[in-house]
Scaffold this active site. Structure first.
Site, short mmCIF file in Angstrom:
data_model
loop_
_atom_site.label_atom_id
_atom_site.label_comp_id
_atom_site.label_asym_id
_atom_site.label_seq_id
_atom_site.Cartn_x
_atom_site.Cartn_y
_atom_site.Cartn_z
N SER A 235 26.12 33.74 37.95
CA SER A 235 27.24 33.11 37.24
C SER A 235 27.50 31.72 37.85
CB SER A 235 28.47 34.02 37.29
OG SER A 235 29.48 33.55 36.43
N SER A 236 28.73 31.45 38.30
CA SER A 236 28.98 30.14 38.91
C SER A 236 28.14 29.97 40.17
CB SER A 236 30.46 29.96 39.22
OG SER A 236 30.94 30.98 40.06
#
Length: 573
Positions: A235-236
């Protein structure tokens, strides 16, 4: 039996990550003697400081070298989380809130309210096979957690690598797992011209880089080889991995040596973004300053002078990660001219990254988790206005509308895919269509753009990509989530190896950590279900399924992809 029970309990998520130590083990590094815990076949060293605490005048600043000797450092306790950003805010349909929060917790390891948080949080946590000593020269997997640049940490259960490390032991391919804590939210990614002038932009990315430097300096004492580091994020954290590739125009060296030799990105790659002092990020800085009552000649000094709880109250008066605003993130890495010299998509196009082997993974239904609270999205114009107002500040509305029109209005074409007309409970008009769009602009189709761009400008770079369709159960089907964003954290970190995607996924990644190829060296590689084809060959994806793996052509939603490809310079966040 005791060992098996412990593994099953961990897989079910019933224990905290800090399991009581069965024994202790010590490792001496230049900054002190690190006292870790030994649990069955894995030794754990939690929360080892790698930089000065970023407190007071050091708030927002790039991480500073650790100035004090640690002495005998107790690394048997759970590492503190960095101060957390907002998790959840609902502007409508509050009945969904508890279920949405549970889905978010499973995906990101959402820390519960009152969890142990601190600004003094710049630490590395090490998991290694028991009995390994200096000189073993094991490869290293360096993990960057996800959470929308707002939440997360090395100590949340969803990031527990014990089962993964144990798999390497069981397969005869032991490795060391190092995870970095970095500042999130306003602490790590505060934007604005004031931050830029201060030389404090992208502190969170620099925390990650400082953690990599700590590994280069110290991992040999733990039995690791600093020349055999693979960086991995979800994800991030995956977006961060790509940013680490293009940081300093692609210079990944430290003391003359590369900090890593390969990279894995799960659900995240290029994110086209405006500079840190552009209008949208500057408005965020001004908003925080107003909320903190720091308007005046030196607003930055005022923000630094606040008690942490007062700063948090101001910095976190923004939409949560699960909200109407969704993936229109407030805090995220942005170009500052030095750390990130341009938008990551521009740096990718210019070939400013090291030519290291790369894996890019995606979940089939990346956008469903982020589409709980938009409400009515039943027409093209409504979706256009939503995206135009929140996501693409530089694009004409007419361009945004053209993009929306590349997506079918038919329910059976939306996400969750392959579910026909079923939308899940707590639905609203256009939910499946907006879920498709959100998943593509941040994760799925931008991944394809990244792969295509790297293949074009750096033909020598080895590339692999995967697509996951393994997460189907009654709960997620009822909620209309499908194989949602974050499904892979459960597969890699929580499930035991009787689950087919877990053993095959871990095997591919362990091969990659050892050989820079998920299929492994033919003479040394671990058995995999099917050969994972290089993406450049025929643009084939490895297709993870619940009981078997296969192949999928990376050509779905090509109309939308071609629009993104043509207009990516306008579709910046």
């Amino acid at each position: 039996m005791k060992k098996a029970i412990a593994w099953v309990t961990l897989a079910l998520g019933l224990l905290p990550i800090s399991v009581a130590a069965q024994g202790q083990v010590n490792v001496t590094i230049p900054s002190g003697t690190i006292i870790g815990s030994s649990v069955d076949d894995v030794e754990i060293f939690s929360g080892i400081p790698f930089a000065e605490p970023p407190l007071g005048e050091l708030r927002f600043k790039p991480p500073q070298p650790l100035s004090k000797h640690l002495g005998d450092f107790d690394a048997t306790k759970k590492a503190k989380l960095c101060s957390q950003g907002p998790i959840f805010s609902a502007s409508s349909n509050l009945r969904v809130a508890p279920l949405a929060l549970e889905a978010e917790r499973e995906s990101f390891g959402n820390p519960v309210p009152g969890a142990d948080q601190s600004e003094d949080c710049l630490t590395v946590t090490i998991h290694r096979p028991a009995g390994i000593e200096a000189g073993a020269n094991l490869p290293v997997l360096f993990y960057i957690f996800g959470g929308g640049f707002l939440i997360g940490g090395t100590s949340v259960l969803v990031n527990n690598p014990t089962l993964f490390v144990q798999t390497g032991i069981d397969l005869g391919k032991p490795f060391i797992f190092a995870a970095v804590n970095y500042r999130v939210g306003g602490w790590g990614f505060m934007p604005g011209a004031e931050i830029l002038r201060d030389g404090s932009a992208n502190a969170g990315l620099l925390d990650q880089r400082k953690g990599l430097e700590w590994v280069a300096d110290n991992i040999a004492a733990f039995g690791g080889d600093p020349s055999k580091v693979t960086i991995w994020g979800q994800s991030s954290g995956s977006i961060s991995v790509f940013d680490q590739l293009v940081l300093y125009d692609g210079d990944n060296t430290y003391n003359g040596n590369p900090l890593f030799r390969a990279a894995i990105m799960n659900s995240g790659s290029v994110t086209p973004v405006d500079p840190v002092d552009a209008a949208k990020p500057q408005a965020l800085y001004n908003h925080v300053v107003r909320e903190a009552n720091c308007e005046g000649d030196d607003s930055l000094a005022c923000l630094r002078g606040l008690e942490n709880e007062d700063f948090a109250a101001a910095a976190n008066k923004i939409p949560g990660l699960i909200s109407y605003e969704s993936l229109a993130l407030s805090y995220l890495p942005r170009p500052d001219g030095t750390v990130l010299t341009a938008s990551p998509h521009v740096l990718a196009r210019e070939g400013k990254f090291p030519s290291v082997p790369m894996i890019f993974g995606t979940q089939e239904d990346e956008g469903t988790l982020f589409s709980f609270f938009q409400g009515d999205m039943g027409t093209t114009d409504i979706i256009t206005d939503y995206l135009d107002s929140l996501y693409f500040p530089n694009a004409d509305r007419s361009l945004v509308k053209e993009f929306v029109e590349t997506y079918s209005e038919r329910l059976e074409d939306g996400s969750p895919y392959r579910r026909g007309n079923f939308t899940g409970l707590f639905s609203y008009p256009g939910k499946k269509r907006i879920a498709s769009i959100l998943g593509d602009i941040v994760f799925t189709l931008v991944r394809r753009w990244t792969l295509e761009t790297i293949a074009e400008v750096s033909p020598e770079t080895a590339l692999w990509s995967s697509f996951a369709s393994y997460n189907y159960n009654l709960t997620w089907d009822i909620l209309g989530l499908g194989t949602k964003h974050g499904s892979d954290t459960d597969v890699f970190f929580a499930r035991n190896n009787s689950y087919f995607p877990s053993i095959t996924g871990r095997t591919y990644y362990i091969n990659f950590v050892y050989n820079g190829d998920p299929n492994g060296d033919p003479n040394e590689g671990l058995d995999v279900n099917v050969t994972w084809p290089g993406w450049k060959e025929d643009r084939q994806l490895l297709w993870y399924n619940a009981t078997e793996n296969g192949y999928l052509a990376d050509d779905f939603r090509n109309g939308s992809y071609n629009f993104i490809k043509e207009h990516i310079d306008s579709l910046v966040f």
